[in-house]
Write a protein that holds these residues in place. Structure first.
Motif, PDB file in Angstrom:
ATOM      1  N   TYR A  89       0.893  -1.172  -0.043  1.00 61.13           N
ATOM      2  CA  TYR A  89       0.012  -0.164  -0.002  1.00 61.13           C
ATOM      3  C   TYR A  89       0.810   1.198  -0.085  1.00 61.13           C
ATOM      4  O   TYR A  89       1.735   1.429   0.691  1.00 61.13           O
ATOM      5  N   ILE A  90       0.693   2.164  -0.952  1.00 60.49           N
ATOM      6  CA  ILE A  90       1.283   3.599  -0.878  1.00 60.49           C
ATOM      7  C   ILE A  90       0.309   4.565  -0.368  1.00 60.49           C
ATOM      8  O   ILE A  90      -0.800   4.533  -0.862  1.00 60.49           O
ATOM      9  N   GLY A  91       0.497   5.038   0.634  1.00 58.31           N
ATOM     10  CA  GLY A  91      -0.293   5.956   1.014  1.00 58.31           C
ATOM     11  C   GLY A  91      -0.450   7.431   0.605  1.00 58.31           C
ATOM     12  O   GLY A  91       0.321   7.591  -0.431  1.00 58.31           O
ATOM     13  N   ARG A  92      -1.211   8.209   0.892  1.00 54.81           N
ATOM     14  CA  ARG A  92      -1.467   9.434   0.392  1.00 54.81           C
ATOM     15  C   ARG A  92      -2.096  10.465   1.333  1.00 54.81           C
ATOM     16  O   ARG A  92      -2.719  10.178   2.393  1.00 54.81           O
ATOM     17  N   SER A  93      -1.432  11.889   1.543  1.00 50.70           N
ATOM     18  CA  SER A  93      -1.801  12.736   2.493  1.00 50.70           C
ATOM     19  C   SER A  93      -2.541  14.044   1.527  1.00 50.70           C
ATOM     20  O   SER A  93      -1.884  14.225   0.560  1.00 50.70           O
ATOM     21  N   ALA A  94      -3.500  14.560   2.149  1.00 45.36           N
ATOM     22  CA  ALA A  94      -4.203  15.586   1.332  1.00 45.36           C
ATOM     23  C   ALA A  94      -4.125  16.893   2.144  1.00 45.36           C
ATOM     24  O   ALA A  94      -4.487  16.718   3.456  1.00 45.36           O
ATOM     25  N   THR A  95      -4.006  17.991   1.585  1.00 41.93           N
ATOM     26  CA  THR A  95      -4.258  19.361   2.132  1.00 41.93           C
ATOM     27  C   THR A  95      -5.508  19.589   1.848  1.00 41.93           C
ATOM     28  O   THR A  95      -6.119  19.676   0.612  1.00 41.93           O
ATOM     29  N   LEU A  96      -6.294  19.899   2.956  1.00 40.74           N
ATOM     30  CA  LEU A  96      -7.764  20.451   2.668  1.00 40.74           C
ATOM     31  C   LEU A  96      -7.994  21.680   3.152  1.00 40.74           C
ATOM     32  O   LEU A  96      -7.701  22.120   4.040  1.00 40.74           O
ATOM     33  N   ALA A  97      -8.541  22.653   2.167  1.00 41.50           N
ATOM     34  CA  ALA A  97      -9.279  23.811   2.510  1.00 41.50           C
ATOM     35  C   ALA A  97     -10.455  23.771   3.322  1.00 41.50           C
ATOM     36  O   ALA A  97     -11.402  23.209   2.605  1.00 41.50           O
ATOM     37  N   VAL A  98     -10.601  24.288   4.604  1.00 39.69           N
ATOM     38  CA  VAL A  98     -11.866  24.312   5.325  1.00 39.69           C
ATOM     39  C   VAL A  98     -12.774  25.555   4.825  1.00 39.69           C
ATOM     40  O   VAL A  98     -12.282  26.812   5.132  1.00 39.69           O
ATOM     41  N   ASP A  99     -13.599  25.369   4.022  1.00 35.45           N
ATOM     42  CA  ASP A  99     -14.543  26.506   3.350  1.00 35.45           C
ATOM     43  C   ASP A  99     -15.643  26.937   4.192  1.00 35.45           C
ATOM     44  O   ASP A  99     -15.868  28.008   4.217  1.00 35.45           O
ATOM     45  N   ALA A 110     -11.668  25.149  18.000  1.00 43.93           N
ATOM     46  CA  ALA A 110     -11.661  25.835  16.580  1.00 43.93           C
ATOM     47  C   ALA A 110     -10.808  24.999  15.594  1.00 43.93           C
ATOM     48  O   ALA A 110      -9.636  24.133  15.923  1.00 43.93           O
ATOM     49  N   VAL A 111     -11.623  24.620  14.363  1.00 45.32           N
ATOM     50  CA  VAL A 111     -10.867  24.006  13.255  1.00 45.32           C
ATOM     51  C   VAL A 111      -9.863  24.983  12.683  1.00 45.32           C
ATOM     52  O   VAL A 111     -10.369  26.112  12.092  1.00 45.32           O
ATOM     53  N   PRO A 112      -8.878  24.674  12.120  1.00 41.12           N
ATOM     54  CA  PRO A 112      -7.848  25.419  11.264  1.00 41.12           C
ATOM     55  C   PRO A 112      -8.646  25.505  10.060  1.00 41.12           C
ATOM     56  O   PRO A 112      -9.479  24.785   9.421  1.00 41.12           O
ATOM     57  N   ARG A 113      -7.946  26.566   9.100  1.00 44.93           N
ATOM     58  CA  ARG A 113      -8.778  26.895   7.814  1.00 44.93           C
ATOM     59  C   ARG A 113      -8.040  26.026   6.728  1.00 44.93           C
ATOM     60  O   ARG A 113      -8.424  25.823   5.726  1.00 44.93           O
ATOM     61  N   SER A 114      -7.126  25.135   7.156  1.00 47.31           N
ATOM     62  CA  SER A 114      -6.403  24.249   6.272  1.00 47.31           C
ATOM     63  C   SER A 114      -6.009  23.099   7.082  1.00 47.31           C
ATOM     64  O   SER A 114      -5.401  23.262   8.179  1.00 47.31           O
ATOM     65  N   LEU A 115      -6.273  21.742   6.704  1.00 52.51           N
ATOM     66  CA  LEU A 115      -5.816  20.387   7.319  1.00 52.51           C
ATOM     67  C   LEU A 115      -5.057  19.682   6.301  1.00 52.51           C
ATOM     68  O   LEU A 115      -5.412  19.650   5.203  1.00 52.51           O
ATOM     69  N   THR A 116      -4.148  18.652   7.138  1.00 49.27           N
ATOM     70  CA  THR A 116      -3.575  17.752   6.137  1.00 49.27           C
ATOM     71  C   THR A 116      -4.053  16.508   7.022  1.00 49.27           C
ATOM     72  O   THR A 116      -3.542  16.260   8.088  1.00 49.27           O
ATOM     73  N   LEU A 117      -4.435  15.518   5.917  1.00 47.39           N
ATOM     74  CA  LEU A 117      -5.073  14.341   6.620  1.00 47.39           C
ATOM     75  C   LEU A 117      -4.558  13.253   5.867  1.00 47.39           C
ATOM     76  O   LEU A 117      -4.396  13.443   4.429  1.00 47.39           O
ATOM     77  N   ASP A 154      -6.447  13.652  21.193  1.00 49.46           N
ATOM     78  CA  ASP A 154      -5.634  14.343  22.155  1.00 49.46           C
ATOM     79  C   ASP A 154      -4.428  15.047  21.857  1.00 49.46           C
ATOM     80  O   ASP A 154      -3.845  15.952  22.622  1.00 49.46           O
ATOM     81  N   ASP A 155      -3.478  14.467  20.819  1.00 55.10           N
ATOM     82  CA  ASP A 155      -2.241  15.205  20.656  1.00 55.10           C
ATOM     83  C   ASP A 155      -2.619  16.553  19.560  1.00 55.10           C
ATOM     84  O   ASP A 155      -1.622  17.076  19.253  1.00 55.10           O
ATOM     85  N   GLY A 156      -3.957  16.767  19.433  1.00 54.98           N
ATOM     86  CA  GLY A 156      -4.024  18.238  19.157  1.00 54.98           C
ATOM     87  C   GLY A 156      -4.215  17.836  17.320  1.00 54.98           C
ATOM     88  O   GLY A 156      -4.750  18.946  16.727  1.00 54.98           O
ATOM     89  N   THR A 157      -4.078  16.704  16.572  1.00 51.82           N
ATOM     90  CA  THR A 157      -4.458  16.604  15.403  1.00 51.82           C
ATOM     91  C   THR A 157      -5.695  16.220  15.187  1.00 51.82           C
ATOM     92  O   THR A 157      -6.549  15.980  16.086  1.00 51.82           O
ATOM     93  N   TRP A 158      -6.310  16.421  13.815  1.00 56.38           N
ATOM     94  CA  TRP A 158      -7.801  16.237  13.431  1.00 56.38           C
ATOM     95  C   TRP A 158      -7.521  15.117  12.568  1.00 56.38           C
ATOM     96  O   TRP A 158      -6.765  14.614  11.891  1.00 56.38           O
ATOM     97  N   SER A 159      -8.764  14.463  12.635  1.00 57.20           N
ATOM     98  CA  SER A 159      -9.096  12.963  11.716  1.00 57.20           C
ATOM     99  C   SER A 159     -10.429  13.146  11.169  1.00 57.20           C
ATOM    100  O   SER A 159     -11.448  13.605  12.055  1.00 57.20           O
TER     101      SER A 159
END
Length: 241
Positions: A89-99, A110-117, A154-159
Motif C-alpha cells: 500500500y502506498i499512502g497519500r496525504s491531502a491538504t484540505l481547505a476548510v471552506d 476551533a478547526v484550522p482553515r487548512s488541514l492535512t490528513l 488528544d495530541d491536537g491533530t484532526w481526523s
C-alpha cells in the motif's frame, strides 16, 4: 470528545487493517494490467474505531462538521517490507481547505482553515498500481468538494471520524461528486449495501440495521442546510463513553 493517539480514526485504521491483506484484495480485483483513470479501483471494507454512519454517530463522536476542498496531495511511500515483497500500500496525504463550518459540538476546539490528513492512496503489485478506496467512501481528490465530520485527537491533530463521515458535495448538492474514485450523482448514489460492513470493533454497534438511517441516505440530493437541520435535531447517544 477527546480521543487518544494520532491516526486512530478513519482511513489510518483502515489502511492498517488492509495492508496485510492486499494480496487477496488485488487478486479479487478486475482492473486493467496497466491501470489508468477509469480502471476499477481496489476496494476494501472499513474497520472503523468508532461508528460514523448515522447522525447520532456524528453528533456523539465528532467535534466539527465542515465543507472542505482538497487543494494538494502527496504520496506516502510504502514500507521497506512491502517494497521487498513487491506488493502493498502506498499512502497519500491531502491538504484540505476548510471552506465552511456546518456544525460544532458544544465546546469543540476551533478547526484550522487548512488541514492535512491521511486519505486513500494506492494498492501496488510489482510495477502495477491501482487506486485504493474504502467501500462507499470518497477518496478525497483535488477538484472536488466534500462534507466531512472531524474529531480532534488528544495530541491536537484532526481526523475524519470514520468511513461513514465523508460525503461528496460538488455544486452544493450532497451526493454529487467523487466517491470510491468515481464520479457519482445524488440521483444515483453509491450502493448502501456495503455500508453494512461498517462495525465499530469492540462494540455491539452494527450498522446493518441503520443503513436507511445513515446521514448519507437522509440528506442525499439536498443542500448543506438539510444536513445542519438533521444534526441540530439529533441527540448524542446517552451511553457513549
Amino acid at each position: 470528545m477527546k480521543l487518544t493517539g494520532k491516526g486512530t480514526l478513519g482511513l489510518a485504521a483502515t489502511a492498517a487493517v488492509v495492508t496485510g491483506t492486499l494480496a487477496g484484495v488485488w487478486a479479487g480485483s478486475h482492473g486493467a494490467e496497466t491501470p489508468s483513470r477509469g480502471s476499477e479501483v481496489v476496494l476494501a471494507q472499513a474497520d472503523d474505531v468508532l461508528p460514523s454512519v448515522t447522525s447520532t454517530d456524528w453528533v456523539t463522536y465528532a467535534d466539527r462538521v465542515v465543507v472542505v476542498r482538497p487543494t494538494s496531495d502527496r504520496e506516502i511511500p510504502a514500507t521497506e517490507e512491502e517494497n521487498e515483497a513487491g506488493e502493498g500500500y502506498i499512502g497519500r496525504s491531502a491538504t484540505l481547505a476548510v471552506d465552511k463550518v456546518l456544525w460544532s459540538r458544544s465546546g469543540a476546539p476551533a478547526v484550522p482553515r487548512s488541514l492535512t490528513l491521511d486519505v486513500a492512496g494506492w494498492a501496488f503489485k510489482d510495477d502495477q498500481r491501482q487506486e485504493f478506496a474504502v467501500h462507499d467512501t470518497p477518496r478525497l481528490e483535488t477538484g472536488h468538494t466534500y462534507i466531512v465530520a472531524l474529531a480532534r485527537l488528544d495530541d491536537g491533530t484532526w481526523s475524519i471520524l470514520g468511513s461513514g463521515a465523508s460525503l461528496p458535495y460538488d455544486g452544493g448538492v450532497i451526493g454529487n461528486g467523487e466517491s470510491e474514485g468515481n464520479t457519482v450523482e445524488a440521483a444515483k448514489p453509491a450502493s448502501k449495501s456495503v455500508s453494512a460492513a461498517r462495525t465499530a470493533p469492540g462494540t455491539s454497534h452494527d450498522v446493518e440495521d441503520s443503513v436507511e438511517d445513515s446521514v448519507e441516505a437522509q440528506v442525499n440530493g439536498e443542500s448543506d442546510d438539510a444536513l445542519v437541520s438533521l444534526l441540530n435535531d439529533t441527540a448524542p447517544a446517552p451511553d457513549a463513553s
